[in-house]
Write a protein that holds these residues in place. Structure first.
Motif, PDB file in Angstrom:
ATOM      1  N   SER A   1     -44.022  68.697  19.490  1.00 35.68           N
ATOM      2  CA  SER A   1     -43.723  69.177  20.838  1.00 35.68           C
ATOM      3  C   SER A   1     -42.242  69.497  20.991  1.00 35.68           C
ATOM      4  O   SER A   1     -41.867  70.508  21.583  1.00 35.68           O
ATOM      5  CB  SER A   1     -44.142  68.142  21.879  1.00 35.68           C
ATOM      6  N   GLN A   2     -41.396  68.641  20.440  1.00 29.52           N
ATOM      7  CA  GLN A   2     -39.953  68.886  20.507  1.00 29.52           C
ATOM      8  C   GLN A   2     -39.585  70.155  19.729  1.00 29.52           C
ATOM      9  O   GLN A   2     -38.774  70.957  20.190  1.00 29.52           O
ATOM     10  CB  GLN A   2     -39.189  67.675  19.973  1.00 29.52           C
TER      11      GLN A   2
ATOM     12  N   PHE B   1     -54.217  70.235   8.586  1.00 27.07           N
ATOM     13  CA  PHE B   1     -53.464  70.049   9.825  1.00 27.07           C
ATOM     14  C   PHE B   1     -54.297  70.464  11.033  1.00 27.07           C
ATOM     15  O   PHE B   1     -54.373  69.735  12.032  1.00 27.07           O
ATOM     16  CB  PHE B   1     -52.151  70.832   9.796  1.00 27.07           C
ATOM     17  N   THR B   2     -54.938  71.632  10.957  1.00 26.28           N
ATOM     18  CA  THR B   2     -55.751  72.124  12.079  1.00 26.28           C
ATOM     19  C   THR B   2     -56.881  71.160  12.390  1.00 26.28           C
ATOM     20  O   THR B   2     -57.128  70.834  13.553  1.00 26.28           O
ATOM     21  CB  THR B   2     -56.302  73.538  11.776  1.00 26.28           C
ATOM     22  N   ARG B   3     -57.568  70.666  11.362  1.00 21.53           N
ATOM     23  CA  ARG B   3     -58.670  69.710  11.571  1.00 21.53           C
ATOM     24  C   ARG B   3     -58.167  68.443  12.253  1.00 21.53           C
ATOM     25  O   ARG B   3     -58.733  67.987  13.250  1.00 21.53           O
ATOM     26  CB  ARG B   3     -59.322  69.337  10.233  1.00 21.53           C
ATOM     27  N   ASN B   4     -57.098  67.858  11.703  1.00 27.48           N
ATOM     28  CA  ASN B   4     -56.556  66.618  12.259  1.00 27.48           C
ATOM     29  C   ASN B   4     -56.058  66.809  13.691  1.00 27.48           C
ATOM     30  O   ASN B   4     -56.355  66.000  14.576  1.00 27.48           O
ATOM     31  CB  ASN B   4     -55.414  66.076  11.393  1.00 27.48           C
ATOM     32  N   PHE B   5     -55.299  67.857  13.899  1.00 24.80           N
ATOM     33  CA  PHE B   5     -54.714  68.107  15.211  1.00 24.80           C
ATOM     34  C   PHE B   5     -55.794  68.348  16.260  1.00 24.80           C
ATOM     35  O   PHE B   5     -55.763  67.772  17.351  1.00 24.80           O
ATOM     36  CB  PHE B   5     -53.757  69.307  15.156  1.00 24.80           C
ATOM     37  N   THR B   6     -56.773  69.186  15.924  1.00 26.08           N
ATOM     38  CA  THR B   6     -57.854  69.501  16.870  1.00 26.08           C
ATOM     39  C   THR B   6     -58.684  68.259  17.164  1.00 26.08           C
ATOM     40  O   THR B   6     -59.047  68.013  18.320  1.00 26.08           O
ATOM     41  CB  THR B   6     -58.723  70.643  16.321  1.00 26.08           C
ATOM     42  N   LYS B   7     -58.955  67.458  16.145  1.00 25.97           N
ATOM     43  CA  LYS B   7     -59.712  66.213  16.341  1.00 25.97           C
ATOM     44  C   LYS B   7     -58.931  65.259  17.238  1.00 25.97           C
ATOM     45  O   LYS B   7     -59.479  64.631  18.143  1.00 25.97           O
ATOM     46  CB  LYS B   7     -60.015  65.559  14.997  1.00 25.97           C
ATOM     47  N   ASP B   8     -57.623  65.162  17.023  1.00 23.59           N
ATOM     48  CA  ASP B   8     -56.787  64.228  17.777  1.00 23.59           C
ATOM     49  C   ASP B   8     -56.564  64.648  19.229  1.00 23.59           C
ATOM     50  O   ASP B   8     -56.457  63.799  20.112  1.00 23.59           O
ATOM     51  CB  ASP B   8     -55.416  64.063  17.113  1.00 23.59           C
TER      52      ASP B   8
ATOM     53  N   PRO C   1     -46.452  65.046  26.206  1.00 20.64           N
ATOM     54  CA  PRO C   1     -45.404  65.655  27.009  1.00 20.64           C
ATOM     55  C   PRO C   1     -45.944  66.116  28.362  1.00 20.64           C
ATOM     56  O   PRO C   1     -47.101  66.469  28.484  1.00 20.64           O
ATOM     57  CB  PRO C   1     -44.959  66.844  26.183  1.00 20.64           C
ATOM     58  N   GLY C   2     -45.093  66.123  29.336  1.00 19.96           N
ATOM     59  CA  GLY C   2     -45.508  66.497  30.682  1.00 19.96           C
ATOM     60  C   GLY C   2     -46.141  67.854  30.783  1.00 19.96           C
ATOM     61  O   GLY C   2     -47.041  68.067  31.585  1.00 19.96           O
ATOM     62  N   VAL C   3     -45.686  68.806  29.950  1.00 20.40           N
ATOM     63  CA  VAL C   3     -46.236  70.152  30.027  1.00 20.40           C
ATOM     64  C   VAL C   3     -47.740  70.160  29.760  1.00 20.40           C
ATOM     65  O   VAL C   3     -48.456  71.023  30.231  1.00 20.40           O
ATOM     66  CB  VAL C   3     -45.497  71.117  29.063  1.00 20.40           C
ATOM     67  N   GLU C   4     -48.224  69.188  29.031  1.00 20.03           N
ATOM     68  CA  GLU C   4     -49.636  69.143  28.673  1.00 20.03           C
ATOM     69  C   GLU C   4     -50.477  68.231  29.564  1.00 20.03           C
ATOM     70  O   GLU C   4     -51.684  68.215  29.443  1.00 20.03           O
ATOM     71  CB  GLU C   4     -49.794  68.662  27.222  1.00 20.03           C
TER      72      GLU C   4
ATOM     73  N   GLU D   1     -57.089  62.367  28.352  1.00 18.16           N
ATOM     74  CA  GLU D   1     -57.167  61.903  26.969  1.00 18.16           C
ATOM     75  C   GLU D   1     -56.430  62.818  26.000  1.00 18.16           C
ATOM     76  O   GLU D   1     -55.717  62.350  25.125  1.00 18.16           O
ATOM     77  CB  GLU D   1     -58.620  61.731  26.545  1.00 18.16           C
ATOM     78  N   GLY D   2     -56.592  64.133  26.150  1.00 22.60           N
ATOM     79  CA  GLY D   2     -55.918  65.072  25.251  1.00 22.60           C
ATOM     80  C   GLY D   2     -54.413  64.954  25.326  1.00 22.60           C
ATOM     81  O   GLY D   2     -53.714  64.957  24.317  1.00 22.60           O
ATOM     82  N   ALA D   3     -53.887  64.818  26.545  1.00 20.66           N
ATOM     83  CA  ALA D   3     -52.437  64.684  26.717  1.00 20.66           C
ATOM     84  C   ALA D   3     -51.923  63.393  26.101  1.00 20.66           C
ATOM     85  O   ALA D   3     -50.867  63.367  25.471  1.00 20.66           O
ATOM     86  CB  ALA D   3     -52.088  64.734  28.202  1.00 20.66           C
ATOM     87  N   ILE D   4     -52.681  62.323  26.261  1.00 18.81           N
ATOM     88  CA  ILE D   4     -52.271  61.038  25.698  1.00 18.81           C
ATOM     89  C   ILE D   4     -52.299  61.099  24.175  1.00 18.81           C
ATOM     90  O   ILE D   4     -51.388  60.613  23.506  1.00 18.81           O
ATOM     91  CB  ILE D   4     -53.166  59.905  26.245  1.00 18.81           C
ATOM     92  N   LEU D   5     -53.316  61.735  23.623  1.00 19.98           N
ATOM     93  CA  LEU D   5     -53.410  61.846  22.169  1.00 19.98           C
ATOM     94  C   LEU D   5     -52.311  62.731  21.593  1.00 19.98           C
ATOM     95  O   LEU D   5     -51.916  62.569  20.447  1.00 19.98           O
ATOM     96  CB  LEU D   5     -54.790  62.373  21.777  1.00 19.98           C
ATOM     97  N   LEU D   6     -51.797  63.645  22.402  1.00 21.17           N
ATOM     98  CA  LEU D   6     -50.734  64.536  21.939  1.00 21.17           C
ATOM     99  C   LEU D   6     -49.430  63.778  21.659  1.00 21.17           C
ATOM    100  O   LEU D   6     -48.579  64.246  20.910  1.00 21.17           O
ATOM    101  CB  LEU D   6     -50.499  65.642  22.973  1.00 21.17           C
ATOM    102  N   ARG D   7     -49.280  62.581  22.231  1.00 18.64           N
ATOM    103  CA  ARG D   7     -48.062  61.789  21.982  1.00 18.64           C
ATOM    104  C   ARG D   7     -47.827  61.552  20.497  1.00 18.64           C
ATOM    105  O   ARG D   7     -46.698  61.427  20.046  1.00 18.64           O
ATOM    106  CB  ARG D   7     -48.143  60.444  22.703  1.00 18.64           C
ATOM    107  N   LYS D   8     -48.912  61.494  19.730  1.00 14.10           N
ATOM    108  CA  LYS D   8     -48.797  61.315  18.281  1.00 14.10           C
ATOM    109  C   LYS D   8     -47.993  62.452  17.647  1.00 14.10           C
ATOM    110  O   LYS D   8     -47.407  62.294  16.589  1.00 14.10           O
ATOM    111  CB  LYS D   8     -50.213  61.254  17.694  1.00 14.10           C
TER     112      LYS D   8
END
Length: 173
Positions: A75-76, A102-109, A1-4, A63-70
């Motif tokens: 985000s919504q 969830f925290t492990r996966n999200f932080t890694k991603d 998302p743009g915010v990130e 990279e972090g912003a792109i990975l956040l698309r997952k």
């Protein structure tokens, strides 16, 4: 998302004020005739400014912003529901995972923690309410902070400024 998009960049780049900004402001301050054409012209000027900014960064800065698309559903959800009471457990439940997994996966991603994301979206919502001229007590209540002081501490921790100073120094076009 743009915010990130820029919030995870490892560096901040200073650049001269793009000349397109003067054109955008001129359009913004002009009469309200021919809004469709003005909207199209403004959109292209904004796009030009975005390209200038993006060219100053390296691709790995995003990279972090792109990975956040997952996590677009997340985000919504946070855009509509983030507040002081939103927990990492709430987010993990959305994905059917334990808090730890969830925290492990999200932080890694993404390169940042779920709590950081909750805070960013809560801050984003608070900025929207500040722009709408709600009182700080109303904002604290709407975002489920225990009181105005707790909201102010949260806001200052993330922005370096009190909500009152922010409102005084930042105005929308």
């Amino acid at each position: 998302p743009g915010v990130e998009l820029f919030s995870n960049c490892s560096r901040i780049i200073e650049m001269d004020w793009p000349e397109e900004i003067a054109e955008i402001l001129k359009i913004h301050n002009s009469d309200q005739n021919d809004l469709l054409l003005k909207s199209i012209v403004t959109g292209s000027l904004v796009y030009s400014v975005q390209i200038q900014i993006l060219k100053k960064y390296e691709s790995q800065d995003f990279e972090g912003a792109i990975l956040l698309r997952k996590y677009i559903e997340l985000s919504q959800y946070l855009s509509a529901h983030a507040n002081a009471q939103t927990s990492v457990d709430d987010l993990a439940q959305l994905y059917g995972l334990s808090r730890g997994a969830f925290t492990r996966n999200f932080t890694k991603d993404t390169g940042f923690t779920p709590k950081n994301l909750i805070d960013r979206y809560t801050l984003k919502r608070s900025l929207e309410l500040i722009d709408q001229k709600f009182s700080f007590k109303e904002i604290a209540s709407a975002l489920q902070f225990s009181n105005e002081f707790t909201f102010s501490r949260f806001f200052k921790r993330l922005t370096g400024s009190s909500p009152r100073s922010w409102r005084k120094n930042h105005t929308k076009l």
